[in-house]
Design an enzyme around this catalytic site. Structure first.
Site, short mmCIF file in Angstrom:
data_model
loop_
_atom_site.label_atom_id
_atom_site.label_comp_id
_atom_site.label_asym_id
_atom_site.label_seq_id
_atom_site.Cartn_x
_atom_site.Cartn_y
_atom_site.Cartn_z
N GLU A 136 0.83 -1.20 0.00
CA GLU A 136 0.00 0.00 0.00
C GLU A 136 0.86 1.25 0.00
O GLU A 136 1.97 1.25 0.53
CB GLU A 136 -0.88 0.02 1.26
N CYS A 149 3.43 8.55 0.77
CA CYS A 149 4.00 7.67 1.79
C CYS A 149 4.11 6.28 1.15
O CYS A 149 3.11 5.71 0.74
CB CYS A 149 3.05 7.65 3.00
N CYS A 156 6.82 -6.39 7.45
CA CYS A 156 7.95 -5.77 8.16
C CYS A 156 8.45 -6.77 9.20
O CYS A 156 7.67 -7.50 9.80
CB CYS A 156 7.50 -4.47 8.85
N CYS A 160 7.02 -4.11 15.85
CA CYS A 160 6.57 -3.16 16.88
C CYS A 160 5.09 -3.49 17.20
O CYS A 160 4.27 -3.56 16.30
CB CYS A 160 6.70 -1.73 16.38
N CYS A 163 1.97 -1.52 15.75
CA CYS A 163 1.91 -1.25 14.31
C CYS A 163 1.33 -2.46 13.60
O CYS A 163 1.78 -3.60 13.78
CB CYS A 163 3.32 -0.96 13.80
N SER A 272 12.28 6.49 14.82
CA SER A 272 11.08 6.11 15.57
C SER A 272 11.50 5.73 16.97
O SER A 272 11.89 4.59 17.23
CB SER A 272 10.39 4.92 14.89
N HIS A 274 9.79 6.60 20.29
CA HIS A 274 8.60 6.16 21.03
C HIS A 274 8.79 5.96 22.53
O HIS A 274 7.80 5.79 23.26
CB HIS A 274 7.98 4.91 20.42
N CYS A 394 -0.47 6.14 9.73
CA CYS A 394 0.75 5.50 10.24
C CYS A 394 0.40 4.25 11.02
O CYS A 394 -0.42 4.28 11.93
CB CYS A 394 1.47 6.43 11.21
N1 SAH Z 1 9.88 1.03 9.75
C1 SAH Z 1 9.87 2.48 9.75
C2 SAH Z 1 8.64 3.06 9.07
C3 SAH Z 1 7.40 2.72 9.82
S1 SAH Z 1 5.95 3.70 9.67
C4 SAH Z 1 9.92 2.98 11.17
O1 SAH Z 1 9.60 2.22 12.07
O2 SAH Z 1 10.32 4.11 11.38
C5 SAH Z 1 6.32 5.32 10.14
C6 SAH Z 1 6.03 5.71 11.58
O3 SAH Z 1 4.71 5.35 12.01
C7 SAH Z 1 6.98 5.07 12.56
O4 SAH Z 1 7.47 6.05 13.44
C8 SAH Z 1 6.10 4.11 13.29
O5 SAH Z 1 6.59 3.78 14.55
C9 SAH Z 1 4.80 4.88 13.33
N2 SAH Z 1 3.65 4.06 13.69
C10 SAH Z 1 3.53 2.72 13.58
N3 SAH Z 1 2.32 2.32 14.03
C11 SAH Z 1 1.68 3.42 14.44
C12 SAH Z 1 0.39 3.65 15.00
N4 SAH Z 1 -0.45 2.65 15.21
N5 SAH Z 1 0.06 4.92 15.28
C13 SAH Z 1 0.89 5.95 15.04
N6 SAH Z 1 2.12 5.80 14.51
C14 SAH Z 1 2.52 4.55 14.23
#
Ligand code: SAH
Length: 402
Positions: A136, A149, A156, A160, A163, A272, A274, A394
């Site tokens: 996507e 995006c 992946c 996490c 996600c 990322s 968090h 995201c």
């Molecule tokens: N693998 C990369 C890209 C992931 S998506 C990474 O982890 O950075 C981009 C961002 O969205 C990342 O910071 C990820 O942690 C965040 N993300 C993932 N799930 C999410 C969610 N449910 N709500 C908000 N942000 C989220």
């Protein structure tokens, strides 16, 4: 994954001669905390012009028995003119055109469906790859910019827990051309007028590319950097976009962050994070058991030192998990310990994902988190999140297609 039928006819592919292959079996769901760093090897997607640099394209065209200058003509059609059908390539004699299109412009991404949100200003596209895998990408139109995006892997391996993509596990890496093709298809969508919004006279071009779709781009390093080169190479060799409009987001793969810094491409790196402490980050971002909070922040700081580009720190605010005032203070203190003016924090309200009991922080808690960071002098802006009602925000990609 494999039983979703196209709801819209593919209209954007160049060729319909893509080989029909069996769908990739979806990988088993990872156990909590389990990491997958090396992608399973599957059938490679067919070679495409966008996999090759200009010298390799010339060699490929000559290897097919054609004159080398044909490579430039093909590049112009693909990258500069965004040609959708071989009939538009009128400077290529038909016999030559058919051969070159079949060998160098195979259809890599077949649109399965598109979904719009935010009054048509956000469009999520679901594509089927040559082996049946689904990926996507999300196009977001703002008054003065257009952001796409994109995905860099099918699934992946970073796992996490908040996600949706992470819960699917890693099926395979995407090729350079599969990554680039998402940008090309978005550019065509925009040109056709299929995306609403934007000020009168705003440029109808994709201005920003963020590697924040499915996958960890730095775990698919070669293909991701190849795609960045294609996106930034001046037309007709590439799409001619500014590297300053590109953001690569990572969980914190420290060696790859250093390698990216050394490429000399002025793009934005997003980390990322968090959580500012290892105990919680080990749970939220399992790669933290490999490279700790301090090691990841140090690598982000080195990226700034080498490139002069301000780094972004992403911080999904999860109610009662990582949103306490003391964590905002600890984050600000850790960032300031490296220096000032090198970093920017982007808190993101958590987007809901299926099966997760976590939810976004209360607005008051979010405001307090931001206030504390700013009080420490750390530039902080809450990231606007688009497309949550189409599972396009995201962390939601793949939630509905798997
Ligand atoms: N693998 C990369 C890209 C992931 S998506 C990474 O982890 O950075 C981009 C961002 O969205 C990342 O910071 C990820 O942690 C965040 N993300 C993932 N799930 C999410 C969610 N449910 N709500 C908000 N942000 C989220």
């Amino acid at each position: 994954m494999s039983d979703v039928e196209p709801t819209t006819a593919p209209t954007t592919g160049i060729s319909t001669s893509a080989p029909v292959a069996m769908p990739t079996p979806s990988s088993a769901r990872p156990k909590p905390g389990e990491l997958t760093l090396a992608a399973p090897r599957g059938g490679k997607p067919p070679q495409h012009l966008a996999d090759l640099d200009p010298a390799e394209r010339k060699a490929a065209v000559e290897a097919l028995g054609h004159k080398g200058f044909r490579a430039k003509q093909l590049s112009t059609h693909y990258f500069e003119r965004l040609v959708e059908s071989p009939q538009e390539m009128s400077d290529l004699p038909k016999a030559i055109r058919d051969d070159l299109v079949a060998k160098l412009l195979p259809q890599l991404l077949t649109p399965v469906r598109t979904q719009a949100a935010d009054n048509g200003k956000t469009v999520k596209s679901v594509y089927r790859l040559h082996d049946g895998a689904l990926v996507e990408s999300v196009l977001m139109r703002y008054p003065k910019r257009v952001t796409i995006c994109i995905s860099s892997q099918v699934g992946c391996g970073m796992n996490c827990p908040f996600c949706a993509t992470g819960q699917e596990g890693l099926t395979r890496n995407m090729s350079t051309a599969e990554i680039v093709e998402q940008v090309v298809q978005a550019a065509r969508l925009l040109r056709r007028g299929d995306v609403a919004g934007g000020a009168e006279g705003a440029p109808l071009r994709v201005s920003n590319v963020v590697f924040m779709g499915m996958g960890e781009a730095l775990a698919n390093y070669g293909a991701a950097v190849g795609a960045i080169r294609r996106i930034t190479d001046p037309a007709p060799d590439g799409l001619g976009m500014s590297a300053r409009g590109i953001t690569v987001s990572t969980v914190g793969l420290v060696p790859a962050m250093d390698k990216l810094a050394a490429e000399g491409i002025p793009l934005t790196l997003a980390l990322s994070l968090h959580a500012p402490d290892d105990k919680l980050r080990n749970e939220l971002v399992p790669i933290n058991t490999r490279w700790s909070v301090d090691e990841a922040i140090d690598a982000a700081y080195r990226y700034f030192q080498v490139t002069g580009r301000r780094v972004s720190i992403e911080y999904a605010l999860i109610r009662g998990m990582n949103d306490q005032g003391w964590r905002a203070d600890l984050l600000g203190t850790k960032l300031n310990a490296r220096g000032r003016g090198w970093v920017h924090v982007n808190p993101i309200p958590l987007n809901p994902t299926p099966g997760s009991r976590w939810t976004a922080s209360d607005p008051g808690v979010e405001r307090e988190f931001v206030r504390r960071l700013r009080a420490l002098g750390v530039p902080t802006t809450v990231r606007d999140t688009r497309g949550s009602d189409i599972d396009g925000a995201c962390g939601q990609l793949a939630a509905a297609t798997a």
